[in-house]
Structures are given as C-alpha cells and as structure tokens.
Scaffold this motif. Structure first.
Motif, mmCIF file in Angstrom:
data_model
loop_
_atom_site.group_PDB
_atom_site.id
_atom_site.type_symbol
_atom_site.label_atom_id
_atom_site.label_comp_id
_atom_site.label_asym_id
_atom_site.label_seq_id
_atom_site.Cartn_x
_atom_site.Cartn_y
_atom_site.Cartn_z
ATOM 1 N N ARG A 1 0.830 -1.210 0.000
ATOM 2 C CA ARG A 1 0.000 0.000 0.000
ATOM 3 C C ARG A 1 0.859 1.253 0.000
ATOM 4 N NH1 ARG A 1 -1.661 3.421 3.942
ATOM 5 N NH2 ARG A 1 -3.690 4.481 3.636
ATOM 6 N N LEU A 16 1.080 4.047 -3.023
ATOM 7 C CA LEU A 16 0.741 5.451 -2.786
ATOM 8 C C LEU A 16 1.867 6.364 -3.263
ATOM 9 C CD1 LEU A 16 -0.985 5.327 0.720
ATOM 10 C CD2 LEU A 16 -2.050 5.786 -1.490
ATOM 11 N N SER A 29 1.906 6.354 -7.049
ATOM 12 C CA SER A 29 0.744 7.072 -7.610
ATOM 13 C C SER A 29 0.930 8.573 -7.495
ATOM 14 C CB SER A 29 -0.523 6.628 -6.885
ATOM 15 O OG SER A 29 -0.750 5.255 -7.060
ATOM 16 N N MET A 52 -12.528 -0.148 0.782
ATOM 17 C CA MET A 52 -11.501 0.424 -0.091
ATOM 18 C C MET A 52 -11.379 1.939 0.100
ATOM 19 S SD MET A 52 -9.935 -1.902 -1.562
ATOM 20 C CE MET A 52 -10.043 -3.638 -1.942
ATOM 21 N N TRP A 75 -7.783 3.610 1.078
ATOM 22 C CA TRP A 75 -7.055 4.450 0.117
ATOM 23 C C TRP A 75 -7.468 5.920 0.244
ATOM 24 C CZ3 TRP A 75 -3.209 1.828 -1.691
ATOM 25 C CH2 TRP A 75 -3.325 0.462 -1.863
ATOM 26 N N ILE A 98 -9.930 5.276 -7.085
ATOM 27 C CA ILE A 98 -9.573 4.234 -6.098
ATOM 28 C C ILE A 98 -9.552 2.858 -6.750
ATOM 29 C CG2 ILE A 98 -10.348 3.101 -3.978
ATOM 30 C CD1 ILE A 98 -11.448 5.750 -3.062
ATOM 31 N N ILE A 132 -6.000 2.118 -8.329
ATOM 32 C CA ILE A 132 -4.915 1.792 -7.401
ATOM 33 C C ILE A 132 -5.180 0.484 -6.647
ATOM 34 C CG2 ILE A 132 -5.841 3.133 -5.469
ATOM 35 C CD1 ILE A 132 -2.956 3.915 -4.836
ATOM 36 N N SER A 133 -6.456 0.221 -6.330
ATOM 37 C CA SER A 133 -6.762 -1.028 -5.622
ATOM 38 C C SER A 133 -6.552 -2.239 -6.506
ATOM 39 C CB SER A 133 -8.202 -1.001 -5.103
ATOM 40 O OG SER A 133 -9.120 -0.921 -6.199
ATOM 41 N N PHE A 173 -3.044 -2.964 -6.288
ATOM 42 C CA PHE A 173 -2.767 -3.492 -4.940
ATOM 43 C C PHE A 173 -3.079 -4.983 -4.855
ATOM 44 C CE2 PHE A 173 -4.532 -4.484 -0.728
ATOM 45 C CZ PHE A 173 -3.399 -4.274 0.041
#
Length: 661
Positions: free
Chosen positions: A31, A35, A38, A121, A125, A150, A153-154, A157
């Motif tokens: 995570r 981050l 991103s 989520m 995030w 979100i 990015i999830s 992940f």
C-alpha cells in the motif's frame, strides 16, 4: 484434551497469528509503495499537462498576455489518455465555461473485486487528486484537475498482494502438516502410555520410549508403583504387628485369651452346633523349671505347631489361654468328631512328652463342651473350667465331655450327605438372601444362604457344612447352588447380583474348576451379576489351587471376594497377589467397637485392603450406630440384620407406592 492436541493446537494457533501478521505487514508495504508511485505519476501527469497548455517560455515572459491561438484541448486530452490511462483529467476554460474530460480505464475484474467492499476500499485508500489554475486573469485562463480513481490503485494493490498471500498460505499449510506428523511421531510413545489402563495390578507397560518425556514418564510410573508397593507392605506389616500385639500369643504364635473370647462371643451371638476343647498340661511347667526360658519357649512353639497341624476341620480357632492351657473352638462339629480331635491332641502331647522324657505320665487333661444355645462367654469358660477340674480328678479318663440336656441330636456325616443328595435330586433346597449395601446404601449383591429340608425340619448351612466337607460332598453342593442361580439370573434379568459361598472341597477339586470354567464361558453375560465368596483359609493354605480358580473367574470377568477376612494370623500379602474385588471382614472384628484396641486393629486390616482398591464389607451389622462407626474405619460395605431390615422397608415402601397408584 490430551498432550498431542494441546501442543498441536497451541503451535498451530501461533503459526496462524504469524501468518495473519505477515500478510498484514506485506499488505501495508504494498500500500505504501503504491501510494508513493501514484503520487509521482500524478505530479508528472500534471507537469506534462501544464507544458501542453502553456509553453514554458511564454508563461514566464508574458504571463498576463492574451494569446490569440487557442490550444486544441481534445487533442491534448487524447494524448494524455495514451500516456496516462489510469487518471481522470478534467479541463475547465474559465472564460467560456467549457469543460473537457477524460476518464481512467478500469478493468472489469477490478470493478468486480471492488464491488464487494467499496466502503473498505475508501477507508484504506486516500483521495489522490491535483487541481491547478493556469493563465489566471487572461482570456485563456484554464483550470485542470488530475485524479486517480480508487478502483485503479486497488486493482494494482490486489495484483501484487495475491501472490504473496498464496505463497504464505502454502508455506503455512506445509508447516501445519509437517508439524502434525512430526509432533505425532514425537509424542507417539506418550500417547501409547496414556492409552494404557491405569492399574496398580498389572506390570509397567513395555513401550520403547523415543523421547525424554516418555522416558521420564516411565521412570515416574515405575517409581510410583514401587513406592505404593512399599507402602502396602509397610501397612501389611503394621497390621500384622497390631494383630500380634492384640490377639496373638508371642511365645506360641497362637491366638491369646482376648482373641479366643472375641471369637467365642461372635459365635455365641448366632449359636449353631459347635464344640469347645480346653487342654491343660503340666509338662510345660516342668520344662520351664528344668531348663531356661529359651528351651521352654521352643517347646511351647513346637507343641502349638503340632496341635495346629493335627486338628483337621473347616474352621478352627486355636488359642493359648494361659501359661499351661490351650483352647479350641470348632464350629459346626458333631460330638463324635469333637472327641476324635481331643484324642488326637492328647496323642500329640504324649508323643512330645515321650520324646522329651522317654516315658508318658498323666500330664495332660482335656475338657469338652458342646454348645448350641445363646449364653455368655464367661459362663461357657466357667463350665469348661469345671469340666477340666473334673478331668484332673480322674487320671484314668483324662478326656471328659460335659453332658448337655439341651443338645440337639446331630446327623452323622453319611446321613448329611444322603440328605444333600436327596435335596439335590428333588430340588428341595431353600435359599435365603442377605443384601450387602455399599457406602452409598445401594445394594452391591445378595449373599446366598442354603438350607436343607428333611422330615419337616430345615437345617442351615452352618449346621451341615462341616460334615459335608469331611466326606468331600462340598463340590456337589456348590455345583447345584451355582447352576440354580445361573438359571434364576437367565430367567429374570432384574435379579441379582448373587454372591455364592464356595467350599474348600470345590477349590481344591480340578474337576470343579473345569466345570465352573465351562459354566462361566457359556454365561459371560452374567459377569456383573454373579460373585463368588472364597474362604480366607484357601488363599493361605492352598494358594496354588486357589490361584487356578481365581484365574478362571477373572478370565471371564466375574467377581470374587475373601470370606472371613482377617481370621488367620498370617501375612495379608496374599491380597496383593490375588487382588480380590472385595473382602468380607470376619465378624469377630465388627463387635465391641467401644474397645479402642479392637477399633485400631479393624482399621488397620481394612486400610490394607483399601489401599489396593479392595472393597471391605463388615458382616453382622445389627444397628445403624454400628454402621456409622464402621464407616469411619475404612469399611465401605455392610451386611447383617440392619441391611436386611433396610431392604425390607424399601420393598414395603415400593409395594405401598404401587398399591396407591
């Protein structure tokens, strides 16, 4: 929970917690990395967009100038869509209020996964977006917003997290399985030991210990059994010492006056035909006067041993009443046999006298008395003294039998045998049952008392048993009684358990052993409902024959016990060898409980049996007070008039309740 389950559960729980923690740390690391990546992509995308919307040299030199050339916003967004497809970009021209947008590309798989837990989520995030206004104050003022969904990015992940989770779970399962087999192999010896029955009767399990724990357990068990065996031997020795101090004459090894009076009182409480012999010798005084005490004591022991070995009867109570007097109590004996035993004692004395002096003199006198009605021990001994005094005045007839006008005529041995055979043939034997209650006042078994019928008269077993055994007919009696009660138990499952007394004839008869073994093998389902009472004399005098019989009974899981426990001045160690299920204490110990010495002796012999987990049963319990006192002396079973009355009251209450319904 056993040791294996406890250990395996504890280690597996620790591994599970370790798995969860490692997955959590791995997820947190992914995570944080995503981050950071991103945010860098967001900054680079915003910088690229600014360069496309406003060239750097113009923005620096003329920031407030109105440019005539309008950029192609759609082309710029299309170019950004190709370069950074994971961002949502929105352009807002402030002067014309035009809006241009492009959406990030999210795979359907990611949407499907996120649809399961959108709130989770959003909590995990943070919002990743950047908003900036360019050329503010000019006609081409524009505001742009760059944001990363979100979902995007999830999705990354999950793609990075799932392989780590699968690998961790695979390692976890491998460790769990390996732990199971390794721990099971390590603790297998302890598991075998735990499955062994906990018993002090059998040997220590023959298991090869492959671990330190198993070796320690085996060492501890061996040490524990050794200590218990030592404690039992010490208790048996203490009991024997206490019995010797209370009831045994130190010189002769026979019972003393106190012992004889107790036995006599016990028999006089429930009198049947019995005989008493009182022998007085002047030879002992002569030996002590002519020699030292060591020689006199040796001669006394020799005389006592000869008396003891030459008296042939089922139950014999021989004691040394005083310095030169010996007394014998012989229950269930006819007058002819009483005279015969007295004559054999006289012959033994004369033989020893001849060996000592070389000739025979009038140095022994014997008084005989037959009893069969209630009286006191003091009056009986007084009568014996008078009879003995009369015998000493007539050396020509040194054996004198007292005339008793109330004596009931007795049958001869062959007559008793004929009555027994007739009763067996016509099935005319009667049975009386006396209940034995345990410490919780619940019925343990019913002892069977047999009786013969002849010419409208009934004769109890203690009247004919001695004669029956003298002619070897005890086997016939035992077979008939056992067969009758096996039939009763098979016919009525609610009856029993029954306890049947075995005669010494049966115990020493190989044919009876074979017959009983066959009967027990055919009726193994009655194992919990049929018990056998074996006289204590058989355990001591014929241990080999008794061992064969007990082995057969134990093999088919039936129960047996000792009858007349504590009657003989022998070591109580036979209990450890035979391990009976119960021991019925001789009735001479259960009377006169106000006598502290007698209470200590009873407690000692009962404690010896109790330490081997053998149930001790007190006989001839007459009152509830007597029962309460016996309960404090390691006695866990009771039999007698009180138990009969309690059983009758219980049956009467049950009949009354049934009638009321």
């Amino acid at each position: 929970m056993n040791l294996f389950r406890y250990t395996y559960t504890w280690i597996a729980s620790c591994l599970t917690v370790l798995l969860v923690c490692s997955i959590a740390l791995h997820a947190n690391g992914i995570r944080a990395t995503l981050l950071d990546q991103s945010e860098l992509k967001l900054q680079s995308t915003a910088t690229f967009l600014e360069h496309q919307l406003m060239p750097a040299d113009q923005a620096v030199l003329e920031p407030s100038r109105d440019y005539a050339t309008v950029p192609d916003y759609q082309a710029i967004l299309a170019q950004l869509q190709l370069i950074s497809p994971s961002f949502d970009i929105q352009l807002h021209v402030l002067t014309t209020n035009e809006r241009f947008t492009t959406a990030a590309h999210v795979s359907p798989k990611a949407n499907t996964l996120l649809s399961l837990s959108p709130h989770i989520m959003k909590a995990i995030w943070p919002s990743l977006s950047l908003q900036q206004t360019l050329l503010e104050g000019s006609k081409q003022a524009i505001r742009y917003t760059v944001s990363m969904p979100i979902e995007t990015i999830s999705n990354g992940f999950l793609q990075q997290l799932l392989p780590g989770i699968l690998l961790a779970i695979a390692l976890y399962l491998t460790c769990i399985v390996a732990l199971f087999f390794a721990l099971r192999r390590k603790l297998f010896p302890l598991t075998q030991l735990a499955q062994q029955p906990v018993s002090l009767k059998g040997p220590v399990p023959n298991i090869e210990p492959s671990s330190i724990e198993a070796k320690a357990w085996l060492t501890m068990q061996k040490h524990f059994k050794t200590q218990l065996a030592d404690i039992f031997r010490q208790q048996a020795v203490e009991a024997n010492k206490l019995k010797a101090q209370a009831y045994q004459d130190k010189v002769s090894g026979l019972g003393n006056r106190h012992y004889f009076i107790n036995q006599l009182n016990a028999w006089l409480d429930n009198p049947q035909q019995a005989g008493l012999i009182l022998l007085k010798t002047t030879l002992l005084d002569e030996v002590y006067q002519q020699h030292d005490f060591e020689k006199g004591d040796s001669f006394t022991r020799q005389l006592a041993d000869e008396f003891n070995s030459n008296i042939v009867h089922v139950n014999v109570y021989l004691a040394r009443l005083s310095y030169d007097e010996f007394a014998v109590l012989l229950p269930n004996i006819p007058t002819e046999k009483l005279k015969y035993i007295a004559e054999s004692m006289r012959n033994v004395h004369q033989q020893l006298e001849k060996d000592y002096r070389g000739d025979i003199s009038d140095s022994v006198f014997i008084g005989l008395l037959a009893i069969e009605q209630p009286t006191k021990a003091s009056s009986v001994l007084g009568q014996l003294d008078n009879i003995l005094a009369q015998a000493t005045r007539n050396p020509a007839e040194p054996i004198l039998l007292a005339a008793n006008p109330h004596q009931v005529p007795s049958f001869g041995k062959q007559q008793w045998k004929s009555l027994l055979l007739e009763a067996i043939e016509h099935d005319t034997m009667d049975y009386k049952y006396q209940p034995v209650l345990n410490e919780h006042h619940q019925q343990y078994h019913l002892e069977v008392f047999s009786s013969l019928k002849a010419k409208q008269s009934s004769y109890q077993a203690n009247q004919f048993l001695g004669a029956i055994e003298d002619v070897g007919a005890g086997v016939l009696l035992d077979k008939h009684v056992i067969a009758q009660h096996i039939n009763k138990l098979n016919a009525d499952p609610s009856r029993g358990p029954f306890a049947i007394n075995l005669t010494s004839n049966s115990i020493t008869d190989p044919s009876f052993n074979r017959w009983l073994e066959q009967a027990l093998s055919r009726n193994q389902h009655l194992a919990e409902r049929l018990h056998f009472d074996i006289p204590e004399s058989c355990f001591i005098q014929t241990p080999d024959a008794c061992s064969l019989l007990c082995s057969a009974i134990r093999f088919y899981k039936f129960h047996y016990g000792v009858d007349g426990y504590g009657r003989y001045f022998k070591s109580l160690a036979y209990l450890e060898e035979f391990r009976p299920d119960y021991a019925k204490v001789d009735f001479s110990y259960t009377h006169q409980l106000n006598d502290e010495l007698k209470k200590q002796l009873l407690s000692s012999i009962c404690r010896s049996a109790h330490s081997l987990n053998i149930m001790t049963i007190a006989t001839r319990v007459e009152t509830e007070t007597q029962l309460d006192r016996l309960s404090d002396l390691f006695v866990s079973g009771f039999q007698g008039f009180y138990t009969e009355q309690k059983q009758r009251d219980k049956q009467a209450a049950k009949r009354s309740l049934t009638a009321s319904h």
